[in-house]
Write a protein that holds these residues in place. Sequence first.
Motif, PDB file in Angstrom:
ATOM      1  N   PHE A  43      71.208  -2.631  32.293  1.00 36.75           N
ATOM      2  CA  PHE A  43      70.455  -2.225  32.273  1.00 36.75           C
ATOM      3  C   PHE A  43      70.059  -0.572  31.417  1.00 36.75           C
ATOM      4  CE2 PHE A  43      70.189  -3.655  37.213  1.00 36.75           C
ATOM      5  CZ  PHE A  43      69.332  -4.869  36.449  1.00 36.75           C
ATOM      6  N   GLY A  44      71.511  -0.123  31.815  1.00 34.17           N
ATOM      7  CA  GLY A  44      71.476   1.089  30.652  1.00 34.17           C
ATOM      8  C   GLY A  44      71.285   0.951  29.119  1.00 34.17           C
ATOM      9  N   LEU A  45      72.149  -0.036  28.507  1.00 33.30           N
ATOM     10  CA  LEU A  45      71.811   0.192  27.555  1.00 33.30           C
ATOM     11  C   LEU A  45      70.856  -0.252  26.874  1.00 33.30           C
ATOM     12  CD1 LEU A  45      74.971  -1.081  26.328  1.00 33.30           C
ATOM     13  CD2 LEU A  45      74.455   1.824  25.909  1.00 33.30           C
ATOM     14  N   LEU A  46      70.502  -1.718  27.272  1.00 36.90           N
ATOM     15  CA  LEU A  46      69.172  -2.033  26.970  1.00 36.90           C
ATOM     16  C   LEU A  46      67.461  -1.393  27.130  1.00 36.90           C
ATOM     17  CD1 LEU A  46      68.729  -6.027  28.801  1.00 36.90           C
ATOM     18  CD2 LEU A  46      69.064  -4.758  26.418  1.00 36.90           C
ATOM     19  N   PHE A  47      67.609  -1.216  28.453  1.00 37.91           N
ATOM     20  CA  PHE A  47      66.087   0.180  28.477  1.00 37.91           C
ATOM     21  C   PHE A  47      66.580   0.775  27.450  1.00 37.91           C
ATOM     22  CE2 PHE A  47      65.604  -2.299  33.316  1.00 37.91           C
ATOM     23  CZ  PHE A  47      64.597  -2.252  32.970  1.00 37.91           C
ATOM     24  N   GLY A  48      67.420   1.890  27.755  1.00 31.67           N
ATOM     25  CA  GLY A  48      67.422   2.856  26.576  1.00 31.67           C
ATOM     26  C   GLY A  48      67.139   2.915  25.673  1.00 31.67           C
ATOM     27  N   LEU A  49      67.856   1.748  24.422  1.00 30.61           N
ATOM     28  CA  LEU A  49      67.593   1.533  23.681  1.00 30.61           C
ATOM     29  C   LEU A  49      65.891   0.856  22.694  1.00 30.61           C
ATOM     30  CD1 LEU A  49      70.466  -1.031  22.108  1.00 30.61           C
ATOM     31  CD2 LEU A  49      70.272   0.955  21.482  1.00 30.61           C
ATOM     32  N   TYR A  50      65.979   0.627  24.356  1.00 31.51           N
ATOM     33  CA  TYR A  50      64.418  -0.231  24.133  1.00 31.51           C
ATOM     34  C   TYR A  50      62.941   0.885  23.563  1.00 31.51           C
ATOM     35  CZ  TYR A  50      60.513  -3.012  24.201  1.00 31.51           C
ATOM     36  OH  TYR A  50      58.804  -3.868  23.543  1.00 31.51           O
ATOM     37  N   SER A  95      71.797   2.277  40.613  1.00 29.30           N
ATOM     38  CA  SER A  95      71.931   3.504  41.150  1.00 29.30           C
ATOM     39  C   SER A  95      72.594   4.488  39.540  1.00 29.30           C
ATOM     40  CB  SER A  95      72.385   3.566  42.613  1.00 29.30           C
ATOM     41  OG  SER A  95      73.425   3.787  42.775  1.00 29.30           O
ATOM     42  N   GLY A  96      73.558   4.180  39.308  1.00 36.92           N
ATOM     43  CA  GLY A  96      74.174   4.567  38.166  1.00 36.92           C
ATOM     44  C   GLY A  96      73.027   4.079  36.889  1.00 36.92           C
ATOM     45  N   PHE A  97      72.670   3.596  36.406  1.00 34.51           N
ATOM     46  CA  PHE A  97      71.438   3.040  35.248  1.00 34.51           C
ATOM     47  C   PHE A  97      71.359   4.885  35.029  1.00 34.51           C
ATOM     48  CE2 PHE A  97      67.831   2.674  36.380  1.00 34.51           C
ATOM     49  CZ  PHE A  97      67.153   2.200  35.461  1.00 34.51           C
ATOM     50  N   ALA A  98      70.751   5.254  35.590  1.00 29.29           N
ATOM     51  CA  ALA A  98      69.610   6.204  34.869  1.00 29.29           C
ATOM     52  C   ALA A  98      70.384   6.757  33.498  1.00 29.29           C
ATOM     53  CB  ALA A  98      69.063   6.652  36.073  1.00 29.29           C
ATOM     54  N   GLY A  99      71.353   7.392  34.067  1.00 30.56           N
ATOM     55  CA  GLY A  99      72.152   8.337  33.558  1.00 30.56           C
ATOM     56  C   GLY A  99      72.225   8.261  31.841  1.00 30.56           C
ATOM     57  N   LEU A 100      72.947   6.656  31.822  1.00 32.42           N
ATOM     58  CA  LEU A 100      72.870   6.523  30.596  1.00 32.42           C
ATOM     59  C   LEU A 100      71.927   5.453  29.950  1.00 32.42           C
ATOM     60  CD1 LEU A 100      75.511   4.688  29.406  1.00 32.42           C
ATOM     61  CD2 LEU A 100      74.912   2.614  30.440  1.00 32.42           C
ATOM     62  N   ALA A 101      70.684   5.329  30.314  1.00 31.20           N
ATOM     63  CA  ALA A 101      69.557   4.725  29.764  1.00 31.20           C
ATOM     64  C   ALA A 101      68.821   6.503  29.213  1.00 31.20           C
ATOM     65  CB  ALA A 101      68.457   4.583  30.622  1.00 31.20           C
ATOM     66  N   ARG A 102      68.778   7.742  30.105  1.00 34.33           N
ATOM     67  CA  ARG A 102      68.691   8.745  29.583  1.00 34.33           C
ATOM     68  C   ARG A 102      69.862   8.722  28.289  1.00 34.33           C
ATOM     69  NH1 ARG A 102      64.974  10.726  33.569  1.00 34.33           N
ATOM     70  NH2 ARG A 102      63.926  12.325  32.205  1.00 34.33           N
ATOM     71  N   LEU A 103      70.589   9.075  28.210  1.00 38.87           N
ATOM     72  CA  LEU A 103      70.850   9.886  27.250  1.00 38.87           C
ATOM     73  C   LEU A 103      70.760   8.377  26.220  1.00 38.87           C
ATOM     74  CD1 LEU A 103      73.276  11.540  26.520  1.00 38.87           C
ATOM     75  CD2 LEU A 103      75.046   9.076  26.568  1.00 38.87           C
ATOM     76  N   THR A 104      70.642   7.270  26.488  1.00 40.61           N
ATOM     77  CA  THR A 104      71.035   6.268  25.083  1.00 40.61           C
ATOM     78  C   THR A 104      69.626   6.318  24.670  1.00 40.61           C
ATOM     79  OG1 THR A 104      71.999   5.252  26.987  1.00 40.61           O
ATOM     80  CG2 THR A 104      70.950   3.399  24.530  1.00 40.61           C
ATOM     81  N   LEU A 132      77.907   6.612  20.256  1.00 39.03           N
ATOM     82  CA  LEU A 132      79.128   7.501  20.523  1.00 39.03           C
ATOM     83  C   LEU A 132      79.159   8.466  21.442  1.00 39.03           C
ATOM     84  CD1 LEU A 132      80.026   8.888  16.883  1.00 39.03           C
ATOM     85  CD2 LEU A 132      81.780   7.577  18.059  1.00 39.03           C
ATOM     86  N   PRO A 133      78.003   9.622  21.981  1.00 38.81           N
ATOM     87  CA  PRO A 133      78.251   9.607  22.935  1.00 38.81           C
ATOM     88  C   PRO A 133      77.376   8.979  24.621  1.00 38.81           C
ATOM     89  CG  PRO A 133      75.659  10.324  21.700  1.00 38.81           C
ATOM     90  CD  PRO A 133      76.770   9.920  20.678  1.00 38.81           C
ATOM     91  N   VAL A 134      77.247   7.349  23.948  1.00 40.44           N
ATOM     92  CA  VAL A 134      77.028   6.397  24.708  1.00 40.44           C
ATOM     93  C   VAL A 134      78.430   5.802  25.638  1.00 40.44           C
ATOM     94  CG1 VAL A 134      76.033   5.108  25.738  1.00 40.44           C
ATOM     95  CG2 VAL A 134      75.256   6.278  23.726  1.00 40.44           C
ATOM     96  N   VAL A 135      79.189   5.815  24.486  1.00 48.37           N
ATOM     97  CA  VAL A 135      80.786   5.220  24.785  1.00 48.37           C
ATOM     98  C   VAL A 135      81.495   6.073  25.588  1.00 48.37           C
ATOM     99  CG1 VAL A 135      83.203   4.441  23.796  1.00 48.37           C
ATOM    100  CG2 VAL A 135      80.930   3.475  22.699  1.00 48.37           C
TER     101      VAL A 135
END
Lengths: 308, 526
Positions: free
Chosen positions: A112-119, A185-194, A231-234
């Motif tokens: 969820f995080g990567l897909l939404f974040g990248l798109y 509940s955890g994807f938000a941070g990753l998506a926003r950062l990506t 890099l920051p995402v990893v």
Amino acid sequence: MIRFVLRRVLAAIPIGLVVTLGVFALVFAMPGDPLRELAGDKPIPAAVLAAKRAQFHLDDPFIVQYLLSMKDILTGHFGTTFAGADIADQLRLRIPVTLKLASMSLVFQWIFGLLFGLYAGFRRNGVVDRMLLLATLVVLAVPGLVLYFTGQYLFGVELKWLPVSGVRDGWPTAYLLPALCIGISGFAGLARLTRTSIVDTTGSDFVKTARAKGLGEQRILWRHVLPNALLPVVTLMGIDLAGIFAGAVLAESIFNLPGLGQFMFQAIKLKEGGVVVLLSTLAFLMFILINLIVDVVYGAIDPRVRNV
Amino acid sequence: MALGLALVLASCGDGKSSSGGGSGGKSEIIAIAADPLDYINPLNDNGTAGIGVSMAIFAPLVTTDPDTGKLQNVMADSVTPDKNSQTWTIKLKAGNTFQNGQPLTAKDYVDSWNMTAEGSNGWKNNGFFSKVEGYDALNPPTPDGATPKPTAVKTMSGLKLIDNLTFSVKLKVPFSQFGLTLQYLGLAPLPEEVRKNPDAYKRKPIGNGPYKLDGAWNAGDDLKLAKWDGYKGPQIPEADHITYRFIPNADTAYNEFLAGNVDFTDVPSTKVKSFKTDAPDQWVTSVSSGANYLVIPAWDARFKNPKLRYAISEAIDRKAFADLVGLAEPAKGLVAPDMQGYRADACKTCDFDAGKAKQLLQEAGGFPGVLNINYNTTSATGQIFAEAIGNMLRQNLGLKVKYTGKQGSEITELADSHKLDGLRFSGWGHDYPSIEDYLTPMFKSNGDANFAHYSNPALDAVLAKGDAEPDPDKAIKLYQQAEDIALTDMPLIPLYTKSNAYLHSDKIQPRVSKYTGVSAIWSTFK
């Protein structure tokens, strides 16, 4: 690379000692008497109390109790909990449960995080980007407890698509709902950062330079944007792994999964220092391992950090 | 994406395994809102979950008839006191065996009881035997921090084997209620092979009750039981198979019930207001055998004047408080309403009367400083209840009030060392159905559950008289005198008695008795 790994492992030993000692001290400093907590309101005869206190070394000084716990951990003699459960049995039962739950939640969270974040990053200010902003705000605002119980009620009780609780249905069925809940509940941070990272990178000078040189869009994306943006995402993904265990405590309780989180919760409730230190040590080892992997992945993505 | 997810979810639902407690026959799944049991040994367990499960696997000496409330023999053939109720002779029925085929003998009881009474074993029901002559020899005082050593003496001098099926128990002092205490499952017999190595059998209990273990039981498993033909006692349950499912989170257990996956569960405190609409026609309630009250610290001089205690008591609107608790009734006595000898209006200073309360407070010379109310932080309702009581005291008496949340064990620890500041909540439920089991533990000097640390020699003397009175009616009269003394001194302020609510599936009708409460094991099947 081998030297780098070895150095990290050696450095982890003193840190581990400090961490376990700190955790043990925190548990030790907690108010309340574990054996009384175990007995509830029922009175316990003095003789029984004395026998139990002696069995678990509760009258020994702090440092002796800590060393005895460490000795038990290092020699693999885990003994029983205050309530009488065989700790080795419990670990055999609970480690696979938590590993399954955590890995599945991570997969959901990362997808969820990567897909939404990248798109959203590539299609800035589009519909998906705006939806994502709204969705992440909602997720960040809703407490986990509410999300988990709502998920359980909706998909377990009302729709009956997934089990309400427990692990009787086995992997993956029993784990889908709690893992989805943790993942969401955890994807938000990753998506926003990506998203932010992609936006920053695509706007940076070296990408403009690459474009000016006439490089193809595909090449710019794969060779220039992604390695730098990720890099920051990893790093966040590595930290996430530790966070997943915190989410697991709540999810395991609500979905009745006999995992390490539930075990940790009981142990803290009962001031069971030995078990808390054992579980903290496990968590610490995991953390060290994950950080190593993150660093290795870093090296793979970005040659500059390979020889740091 | 959303569609794909829905498909994945839907396809998983199809593969759901059936959750039954064995095929064929009548089976039921009982949810227990507690951590999974680590072992089954009724002599070393006094928790609700452990004793509840032991009710199925073990049979007591005697039990309360759910229809009449009278004592009924189960494993015992007769229980006979001597003329001053000090020596009790217990004769067993012939022909009963353990689930391993061994005959059940008087020796099994004597040896199991001696084993439990030995302090160095650290078994939880050790304290039950403190009334038996010779208990002290097995429990010598141990200095703090030292390991209790196994004693040279291994048997209580008060326990005597008479023949294969008969034994006698001599108590330190007369105790007319001892016969009633024998229905406690913490006195279950263990067969010889278990006694030799209890640890080896902690997950393989060998009982003498209506159910036996069905297959292996490992950590984390549901506990599956099958009917055992060897049980010949009264009240044989209907179910052929019982599965106990441990679900520590009570709200989750409730949801499992709503999803149709369990047949019986408790209603958690968070659902007291909604269970009747959540599960229409699928609930039962029972008056609980328990008393809930505020504890006044006997060691705190500020609370010494009884008039201050009456003032606090009369400033509390019990009806409103009971409504807040839900499924509760205001309490005006110190014993549970389902006990023989209960009097509905025993307390003369438990009516809500703000005017009189204020006047009493004045006569007592007011209350200096801030009144602290301690509550248990591990209870979901602790803080709410504390604030409700605090508001009543503030509004009706004009007191300054504060609240302190602590872990339950810490409150007990502080109270034990006389360091607890202010009021606290507590409750007591009996181990055997006698009003004596409310008065002795709660009000006798150094009683097991005397959380107020109250002591009055006059009350101790009446209790001892009641204990020595063989005539049950006369004994009850004496115990009521003790209750009156306690209410006059008011070390505890009665608050409410609570009903318990349970949900059951359409398949079963749990047994509801005003004497023994609600029981899932003895459900009737439709």
